[in-house]
Scaffold this motif. Structure first.
Motif, mmCIF file in Angstrom:
data_model
loop_
_atom_site.group_PDB
_atom_site.id
_atom_site.type_symbol
_atom_site.label_atom_id
_atom_site.label_comp_id
_atom_site.label_asym_id
_atom_site.label_seq_id
_atom_site.Cartn_x
_atom_site.Cartn_y
_atom_site.Cartn_z
ATOM 1 N N PHE A 169 0.833 -1.196 0.000
ATOM 2 C CA PHE A 169 0.000 0.000 0.000
ATOM 3 C C PHE A 169 0.871 1.250 0.000
ATOM 4 O O PHE A 169 0.636 2.184 -0.766
ATOM 5 C CB PHE A 169 -0.926 0.008 1.214
ATOM 6 C CG PHE A 169 -1.827 1.215 1.275
ATOM 7 C CD1 PHE A 169 -3.089 1.182 0.721
ATOM 8 C CD2 PHE A 169 -1.399 2.391 1.890
ATOM 9 C CE1 PHE A 169 -3.918 2.304 0.761
ATOM 10 C CE2 PHE A 169 -2.216 3.508 1.934
ATOM 11 C CZ PHE A 169 -3.475 3.466 1.365
ATOM 12 N N VAL A 183 -8.931 7.108 -3.586
ATOM 13 C CA VAL A 183 -9.428 5.861 -3.007
ATOM 14 C C VAL A 183 -10.896 5.997 -2.620
ATOM 15 O O VAL A 183 -11.689 5.059 -2.789
ATOM 16 C CB VAL A 183 -8.578 5.465 -1.773
ATOM 17 C CG1 VAL A 183 -9.233 4.326 -1.009
ATOM 18 C CG2 VAL A 183 -7.171 5.085 -2.209
ATOM 19 N N LEU A 238 2.592 1.652 -3.447
ATOM 20 C CA LEU A 238 1.658 2.081 -4.485
ATOM 21 C C LEU A 238 1.226 3.530 -4.280
ATOM 22 O O LEU A 238 1.076 4.293 -5.240
ATOM 23 C CB LEU A 238 0.426 1.176 -4.503
ATOM 24 C CG LEU A 238 0.545 -0.162 -5.236
ATOM 25 C CD1 LEU A 238 -0.775 -0.925 -5.142
ATOM 26 C CD2 LEU A 238 0.927 0.041 -6.692
ATOM 27 N N ALA A 239 0.990 3.912 -3.020
ATOM 28 C CA ALA A 239 0.572 5.281 -2.723
ATOM 29 C C ALA A 239 1.658 6.273 -3.125
ATOM 30 O O ALA A 239 1.367 7.335 -3.697
ATOM 31 C CB ALA A 239 0.240 5.418 -1.242
ATOM 32 N N LEU A 248 -5.235 -0.290 -4.187
ATOM 33 C CA LEU A 248 -5.090 0.346 -2.874
ATOM 34 C C LEU A 248 -6.285 0.019 -1.985
ATOM 35 O O LEU A 248 -6.126 -0.267 -0.797
ATOM 36 C CB LEU A 248 -4.957 1.862 -3.037
ATOM 37 C CG LEU A 248 -3.624 2.382 -3.597
ATOM 38 C CD1 LEU A 248 -3.729 3.870 -3.923
ATOM 39 C CD2 LEU A 248 -2.480 2.129 -2.620
ATOM 40 N N ARG A 249 -7.473 0.040 -2.554
ATOM 41 C CA ARG A 249 -8.670 -0.304 -1.780
ATOM 42 C C ARG A 249 -8.613 -1.745 -1.290
ATOM 43 O O ARG A 249 -8.917 -2.037 -0.124
ATOM 44 C CB ARG A 249 -9.917 -0.097 -2.643
ATOM 45 C CG ARG A 249 -10.188 1.350 -3.008
ATOM 46 C CD ARG A 249 -11.306 1.455 -4.036
ATOM 47 N NE ARG A 249 -11.489 2.828 -4.491
ATOM 48 C CZ ARG A 249 -11.879 3.166 -5.711
ATOM 49 N NH1 ARG A 249 -12.167 2.212 -6.596
ATOM 50 N NH2 ARG A 249 -12.024 4.436 -6.043
ATOM 51 N N TYR A 259 1.743 6.392 -6.991
ATOM 52 C CA TYR A 259 0.599 7.138 -7.516
ATOM 53 C C TYR A 259 0.785 8.638 -7.296
ATOM 54 O O TYR A 259 0.481 9.448 -8.172
ATOM 55 C CB TYR A 259 -0.685 6.658 -6.835
ATOM 56 C CG TYR A 259 -1.948 7.274 -7.389
ATOM 57 C CD1 TYR A 259 -2.620 6.681 -8.459
ATOM 58 C CD2 TYR A 259 -2.470 8.454 -6.852
ATOM 59 C CE1 TYR A 259 -3.777 7.254 -8.978
ATOM 60 C CE2 TYR A 259 -3.628 9.025 -7.365
ATOM 61 C CZ TYR A 259 -4.279 8.421 -8.419
ATOM 62 O OH TYR A 259 -5.425 8.987 -8.929
ATOM 63 N N THR A 276 -4.477 1.107 -10.112
ATOM 64 C CA THR A 276 -3.720 1.353 -8.883
ATOM 65 C C THR A 276 -4.643 1.693 -7.725
ATOM 66 O O THR A 276 -4.457 1.209 -6.599
ATOM 67 C CB THR A 276 -2.711 2.497 -9.086
ATOM 68 O OG1 THR A 276 -1.797 2.135 -10.122
ATOM 69 C CG2 THR A 276 -1.936 2.776 -7.804
#
Length: 207
Positions: A73, A95, A76-77, A108-109, A80, A104
């Motif tokens: 997470f 999100v 990816l955050a 994340l969710r 992004y 992406t």
């Protein structure tokens, strides 16, 4: 570092390998929201003594799946954010936006749901129904009414169990201290400040 920090930054020592997963979980978030220091201009202000330091950590360690999901997470955050030239707030806004179906963002969710399920297992509370969906947020605006979140019933159950766990630990600690034998006196020693326990909701002003 190119960052300029203010006194609003809170650093937490990573004393266990699953600490990031725990802090990312809904368990930690709902606790902070309930025992925060209020709000300033609509933003949550954390109280270290009333929320962070009194959070009851799980007895068991979060399994590798949860720790890997938390790390993924974060990765990816950050990616992004870099790709879209935005900050973490914008990432979480994406999100929480139902119309955003980017790969992406969807991942994340899913990672948030995985982290919550694994942290629940660490508390031995696998019976809590971890089911995310887009839900109307009472504190939202007309243009921003949604949150990717658990139901109010589930978050209320989380808070109930966390506060009961905190109370039980406080009572056990108090009993252990009350029944502990006094150490034998062996001459004079220099005075030291008494130990102040901050990790219990029912200590201090909340007793």
């Amino acid at each position: 570092s190119e960052w300029i920090y203010t006194n609003q930054v809170l650093l937490i020592r990573e004393s266990r390998s699953d600490f990031y997963a725990i802090c990312l979980s809904s368990f930690f978030r709902v606790w902070l929201q309930s025992f925060s220091g209020g709000k300033l201009e609509g933003r949550l202000r954390l109280s270290i003594t009333e929320s962070v330091s009194k959070y009851p950590l799980p007895d068991f360690e979060v399994l590798e799946e949860g720790k890997v999901a938390a790390a993924a997470f974060n990765k990816l955050a950050v990616r992004y954010s870099a790709e879209n030239g935005c900050g973490l707030t914008d990432v979480m806004n994406a999100v929480n936006t139902p119309t955003n179906t980017e790969i992406t963002v969807v991942e994340l969710r899913n990672l948030l749901a995985t982290v919550d399920a694994q942290v629940a297992a660490a508390y031995d509370w696998a019976d809590i129904g971890i089911s995310y969906d887009f839900r109307e947020f009472a504190g939202g605006s007309v243009n921003d009414p949604w949150r990717w979140a658990l139901s109010e019933e589930v978050t209320a159950e989380m808070m109930h169990r966390l506060t009961e766990l905190n109370r039980r630990r406080f009572e056990e600690l108090s009993l252990a201290e009350a029944t502990a034998p006094s150490p034998a006196k062996r001459g004079r020693r220099s005075k030291v400040a008494p130990l102040v326990l901050l990790n219990d909701l029912f200590a201090g002003e909340n007793a």
